[in-house]
Design an enzyme around this catalytic site. Structure first.
Site, PDB file in Angstrom:
ATOM      1  N   ASP A  33       0.848  -1.186   0.000  1.00  0.00           N
ATOM      2  CA  ASP A  33       0.000   0.000   0.000  1.00  0.00           C
ATOM      3  C   ASP A  33       0.886   1.239   0.000  1.00  0.00           C
ATOM      4  O   ASP A  33       1.576   1.508   0.984  1.00  0.00           O
ATOM      5  CB  ASP A  33      -0.914  -0.025   1.222  1.00  0.00           C
ATOM      6  CG  ASP A  33      -1.907   1.131   1.243  1.00  0.00           C
ATOM      7  OD1 ASP A  33      -2.205   1.676   0.165  1.00  0.00           O
ATOM      8  OD2 ASP A  33      -2.366   1.482   2.342  1.00  0.00           O
ATOM      9  N   GLU A  34       0.866   1.959  -1.106  1.00  0.00           N
ATOM     10  CA  GLU A  34       1.643   3.197  -1.256  1.00  0.00           C
ATOM     11  C   GLU A  34       3.099   3.002  -0.831  1.00  0.00           C
ATOM     12  O   GLU A  34       3.604   3.719   0.034  1.00  0.00           O
ATOM     13  CB  GLU A  34       1.014   4.327  -0.441  1.00  0.00           C
ATOM     14  CG  GLU A  34      -0.440   4.609  -0.746  1.00  0.00           C
ATOM     15  CD  GLU A  34      -0.687   5.453  -1.981  1.00  0.00           C
ATOM     16  OE1 GLU A  34       0.294   5.835  -2.660  1.00  0.00           O
ATOM     17  OE2 GLU A  34      -1.853   5.717  -2.286  1.00  0.00           O
ATOM     18  N   PRO A  35       3.823   2.062  -1.414  1.00  0.00           N
ATOM     19  CA  PRO A  35       5.172   1.745  -0.943  1.00  0.00           C
ATOM     20  C   PRO A  35       6.224   2.825  -1.168  1.00  0.00           C
ATOM     21  O   PRO A  35       7.279   2.767  -0.558  1.00  0.00           O
ATOM     22  CB  PRO A  35       5.530   0.482  -1.726  1.00  0.00           C
ATOM     23  CG  PRO A  35       4.741   0.584  -2.978  1.00  0.00           C
ATOM     24  CD  PRO A  35       3.448   1.235  -2.569  1.00  0.00           C
ATOM     25  N   SER A  63      -1.318  -1.053  -4.250  1.00  0.00           N
ATOM     26  CA  SER A  63      -2.422  -0.129  -4.054  1.00  0.00           C
ATOM     27  C   SER A  63      -1.843   1.278  -3.968  1.00  0.00           C
ATOM     28  O   SER A  63      -1.073   1.581  -3.061  1.00  0.00           O
ATOM     29  CB  SER A  63      -3.156  -0.481  -2.754  1.00  0.00           C
ATOM     30  OG  SER A  63      -4.117   0.507  -2.477  1.00  0.00           O
TER      31      SER A  63
END
Length: 187
Positions: A33-35, A63
Site C-alpha cells: 500500500d503506497e510503498p 495499491s
C-alpha cells in the site's frame, strides 16, 4: 544498518524493513500500500527495482494513487471507482480503451480556427487544442483506417500538414475518464 533501531532508520529503510517482514513467510501474494510515498527519487527507484525483482516469485498487488508508479512497476491494472471495478486490463490495452474511436495528434503549419474548421471534416468527432500553437488532439470515429483520408483532406485544404500521429491515452487520462467521465478530460 543492521545494528540500528528501526525507529532511527530513514523512511526508505523503514519501507524495506516492512517489505522484508512481509517476505519472511514467503507469501504467494504480497500487498503493498503506497510503498513509495514520502521517499526521495533514489529510494523510489530502489523500491521499484525491488518490486520488479519480487514479481517473478510472488503475485504483487500495488495499491496506490500515484499513477506514474503504476506505469513504472505494473503489468496489469484494476481501476476502482466508488467501490466498483471500472477497468481491468494490461496497461498497454488501457491506453486504447475506447473502442470504435481513434485519437491522433495533429500539427499544422498554418494557423486555423481548429474547433470550427477541423470539426467540419467528416469523421472528426471531437477537437481539443494541443499543448502548443498549431497542435490539436482529434478524436475520430472508427478505427485507424480513417487516418489516411483525414491526412489527404488536410493536405487538400493547404493547411501545411507537419505531423499526424496516433495519440495514446496515458494511465492518468484513462483514470480521469473512467472515474470522472468527460469532465475528467477537462481537469
Amino acid at each position: 544498518v543492521q545494528h540500528r533501531l528501526i525507529g532511527h532508520l530513514s523512511k526508505g529503510f523503514k519501507q524495506r524493513v516492512g517489505i522484508a517482514q512481509a517476505l519472511v513467510s514467503n507469501p504467494e501474494i504480497l500487498i503493498l500500500d503506497e510503498p513509495t510515498v514520502g521517499l526521495d527519487p533514489k529510494q523510489v527507484a530502489e523500491i521499484r527495482d525491488l518490486i520488479k525483482e519480487l514479481r517473478g516469485d510472488h503475485t504483487i498487488i500495488l495499491s496506490t494513487h500515484i499513477l506514474p508508479e503504476v506505469q513504472a512497476t505494473c503489468e496489469k491494472v484494476i481501476i476502482i471507482n466508488k467501490g466498483q471495478i471500472v477497468a481491468q486490463d494490461l496497461i498497454e490495452n488501457l491506453s486504447k480503451f475506447e473502442k470504435g474511436q481513434t485519437r491522433v495528434h495533429l500539427r499544422l503549419q498554418k494557423t486555423i480556427n481548429g474547433e470550427t474548421e477541423l470539426s467540419s471534416i467528416k469523421g472528426i468527432q471531437k477537437v481539443t487544442k494541443g499543448p502548443r500553437d498549431g497542435e490539436w488532439i482529434l478524436e475520430l470515429t472508427g478505427d485507424e483506417s480513417s487516418v489516411p483520408a483525414l491526412a489527404e483532406n488536410i493536405v487538400q485544404k493547404g493547411w501545411g500538414l507537419l505531423e499526424l500521429a496516433p495519440h495514446r491515452m496515458d494511465l492518468e487520462d484513462v483514470f480521469l475518464k473512467l472515474t470522472y467521465g468527460d469532465k475528467g478530460a477537462e481537469l
